[in-house]
Design an enzyme around this catalytic site. Structure first.
Site, PDB file in Angstrom:
ATOM      1  N   VAL A 310      41.551  19.051  59.193  1.00  0.00           N
ATOM      2  CA  VAL A 310      41.805  19.129  60.981  1.00  0.00           C
ATOM      3  C   VAL A 310      41.649  19.613  61.997  1.00  0.00           C
ATOM      4  CG1 VAL A 310      44.035  17.798  60.579  1.00  0.00           C
ATOM      5  CG2 VAL A 310      41.654  15.988  62.328  1.00  0.00           C
ATOM      6  N   ASP A 311      40.836  20.036  62.668  1.00  0.00           N
ATOM      7  CA  ASP A 311      41.260  20.213  64.061  1.00  0.00           C
ATOM      8  C   ASP A 311      42.065  19.789  64.973  1.00  0.00           C
ATOM      9  OD1 ASP A 311      40.755  22.186  65.465  1.00  0.00           O
ATOM     10  OD2 ASP A 311      39.033  21.495  67.428  1.00  0.00           O
ATOM     11  N   LYS A 312      43.106  20.426  66.306  1.00  0.00           N
ATOM     12  CA  LYS A 312      43.673  20.228  66.707  1.00  0.00           C
ATOM     13  C   LYS A 312      43.207  19.695  68.500  1.00  0.00           C
ATOM     14  CE  LYS A 312      46.596  22.425  69.830  1.00  0.00           C
ATOM     15  NZ  LYS A 312      46.567  21.828  71.138  1.00  0.00           N
ATOM     16  N   VAL A 504      37.188  17.846  59.612  1.00  0.00           N
ATOM     17  CA  VAL A 504      37.048  16.871  60.908  1.00  0.00           C
ATOM     18  C   VAL A 504      37.025  18.224  62.083  1.00  0.00           C
ATOM     19  CG1 VAL A 504      37.246  14.952  62.358  1.00  0.00           C
ATOM     20  CG2 VAL A 504      38.133  15.096  59.694  1.00  0.00           C
TER      21      VAL A 504
END
Length: 629
Positions: A310-312, A504
């Protein structure tokens, strides 16, 4: 056939069977047996004719269908004067088809609900402020439509005047109305529950988000899972195999009725229907919960996901800097006074972080009155005249005396951007801003962990910032200071280790990794038509916890498919045993066969039950402590 036709065929056939029974009970003369047989033959013809047509159409494309097995068995029963068996087999098969169609329509209700929710007319606002009710096709992008309280929003667009609460359940699955103000996006098919809006149309008819969702769900429900494709290939060989086996048994035993019975009980109906009905139900349920799954293949893959990358920024965090800390370094200045002075000075700044300080002051009810006498010092901050005082916001280089930087460094270590606030060259306080963690990120990570899924955060941000966010949220691994190709490499590395990976991201710099992942996930897709069309899983609302719900639903769907396949196979085995050891006739075999079909459908329909239970947004302990401070 239409639903009413299938029920009509089954109903007439059933009535003829009843009349056959009545003729033997009410009349005892020589004609009654002939009349009873005639009614049974008529019942077999009425129910069998549509089945024969279907079998013929399948043969034209060189496919041996289940319908052909039933037709051969029914015709064979007529030739050996077993009229009751012929009528019973065709009637039960026709009844099963009608029930199957009815229940399949029930599973597709999520799509029909979406179609029914599509608006047909709009109230167009003319140049002289008069209104005209028009058909949707009469509207053009840029037209202004008026939406009153209780009315349906007819187009995608932006609010230009007005405010109100909009029920967006048909699009995002959200139960609570979303507040809309000038500049907010609205979607066709949603309902205005309060207020009055003037909306500038941007998407009309087939260009609307609702139309794209309907198109996506239609395609997804028709898309075949790998298991379904395998079973269709299997049944293509299995059905002819049943016919050959029945013929061989008939020749060996010289028992035509036994051979015909084997034809009936060998029907793989429950096996064939077990997968599509589960997929339709699973994807339909997901759509009603605001999750679009691209198709059966992706549903099966989602059930296997064991790691999420998941990207931040914009995914775990808001992507918008927010005020996090205000500290006083001088007892004569309260934290509110320090924040107010900083905000006033920042009104003259063009720095991206200035807005966070101004917004933070406004939320506390402090003055954010504009200042006009100010100068930006590149790379250091801003100095402004605020009510006759020289206020500096930025680095220590703006001050006359070098202050203690320990607190600044401590805040920076936490991943925040901290700045001194100085009055006439003397440091009196500190303000800090950071990209705030979403209020539902913690519950999302916990939900993924409960589902047995590892979470890896991959970001291009600085390592100290990423590590701080990862620690607050409890992610399993943090990878920072990455380029887009680095994220792609992480996905490939995990796949090489045998993991099924979901990615994501925001769909821009994460595009290579999203494309390479087993499942690419778009979040907040309601405002992105491209995401609706391309993402393997599109979360319509901007809610990460929906991903755990989607994976859990996918696992339930796959488990349902397995249970249904097992039921179908066990039914065939039990019936075969019943024939070999005696006691199972054609009619009994068809009755059990249709019962197994209905059982399979009934189990699949359990997927339609609402199970989305989102936890309330929860901030991490560190976030709570900052707010309380």
């Amino acid at each position: 056939m239409k639903t009413w036709k299938t029920w009509g065929v089954a109903g007439i056939s059933g009535l003829l069977i009843v009349l056959s029974w009545l003729s033997t009970l009410l009349w005892t003369n020589a004609i009654s047996p002939l009349l009873a047989d005639a009614f049974m033959i008529a019942a077999a013809v009425v129910a069998g004719w549509p089945i024969a047509k279907s079998a013929y159409q399948a043969l034209r494309i060189r496919m041996i269908s289940i319908d052909l097995l039933v037709v051969v068995a029914a015709v064979g029963a007529l030739f050996i004067n077993n009229f009751w068996e012929s009528a019973a087999v065709t009637f039960l098969f026709a009844l099963g088809k009608a029930l199957e169609q009815a229940t399949m329509n029930r599973t597709r209700k999520s799509l029909s609900d979406l179609v029914d929710s599509a608006p047909e007319t709009a109230t167009k606002l003319n140049a002289d402020d008069s209104t005209t009710t028009v058909e949707l096709w009469e509207l053009n992008p840029g037209d202004i439509v008026l939406v009153r309280n209780g009315e349906q929003i007819p187009v995608d667009g932006k609010v230009i005047i007005g405010a109100g609460g909009v029920d967006e359940a048909t699009i995002t699955g959200e139960s609570m109305p979303a507040e809309k103000t000038p500049g907010s996006e609205v979607f066709a098919g949603t309902w205005l529950r309060s207020g009055v809006l003037r909306v500038e149309a941007t998407g009309i008819g087939s260009d609307s988000t609702l139309a794209k969702i309907i198109h996506r769900v239609e395609d997804a429900q028709d898309d075949k899972a790998r298991t379904q494709t395998f079973l269709e290939k299997f049944s293509a060989w299995y059905t002819p195999g049943v016919m050959i086996s029945a013929a061989v048994v008939g020749l060996i035993t010289m028992n035509v009725e036994l051979a015909l019975t084997l034809l009936v009980i060998g029907c793989p109906g429950a096996l064939v229907i077990s997968i599509p009905v589960s997929i339709v139900a699973g994807i339909g349920r997901a759509a009603r919960d605001g999750v679009l799954i691209k198709g059966g293949e992706y549903l099966e893959t989602a059930a296997k996901v064991d790691v999420v990358v998941v990207d931040k920024t914009g995914t775990l965090t808001t992507g918008q800097p927010q005020l996090t800390d205000v500290e006083s370094l001088d007892a004569t200045f309260s934290t509110d006074k320090i924040l107010e002075l900083a905000a006033r000075a920042e009104t003259a700044s063009e720095h991206p972080l200035a807005e966070a300080i101004i917004r933070g002051a406004g939320e506390r009810g402090l003055s954010t009155e504009l200042v006009f006498d100010a100068r930006n010092v590149t790379g250091r901050g801003i100095i402004a005249d605020v009510d006759g005082q020289e206020i500096a916001v930025g680095s220590a280089a703006l001050l006359n005396h070098t202050p203690d930087s320990a607190k600044i460094l401590a805040l920076n270590e936490q991943g925040k951007t901290a700045m001194f606030v100085g009055v006439d060259g003397r440091a009196v306080g500190i303000v800090a801003v950071a990209d705030a963690i979403r209020s539902d990120s913690l519950s999302a990570i916990k939900a993924l962990h409960r589902a047995g899924i590892e979470v890896i955060m991959a970001t291009g941000d600085a390592d100290r910032v990423a590590q701080n966010v990862g620690m607050e949220l409890g992610v399993d691994d943090v990878r920072a200071e990455l380029l887009p190709e680095d994220k792609l490499e992480i996905v490939r590395e995990l796949q090489a280790a045998g993991k099924t990976v979901a990615m994501v991201g925001d769909g821009v710099n994460d595009t290579p990794a999203l494309a390479a992942a087993d499942i690419g996930v778009a979040m907040g897709a309601a405002g992105s038509p491209a995401a609706i069309e391309t993402a393997d899983i599109a979360l319509m609302a901007d809610r990460l916890p929906r991903l755990a719900h989607a994976v859990t639903l996918a696992k339930r769907t796959v488990n349902t498919m397995r249970i249904n396949i097992a039921i179908a196979l066990v039914t065939v085995v039990v019936l075969l045993a019943g024939v070999l050891f005696g006691g199972v006739t054609m009619s009994v075999g068809m009755l059990v066969h249709e019962a197994s079909v209905l059982l399979v459908i009934g189990i699949a329909m359990l997927l339609l039950r609402p199970t989305l239970k989102e936890e309330p947004a929860v901030m991490s302990k560190k976030s709570v402590d900052r707010v309380n401070a």
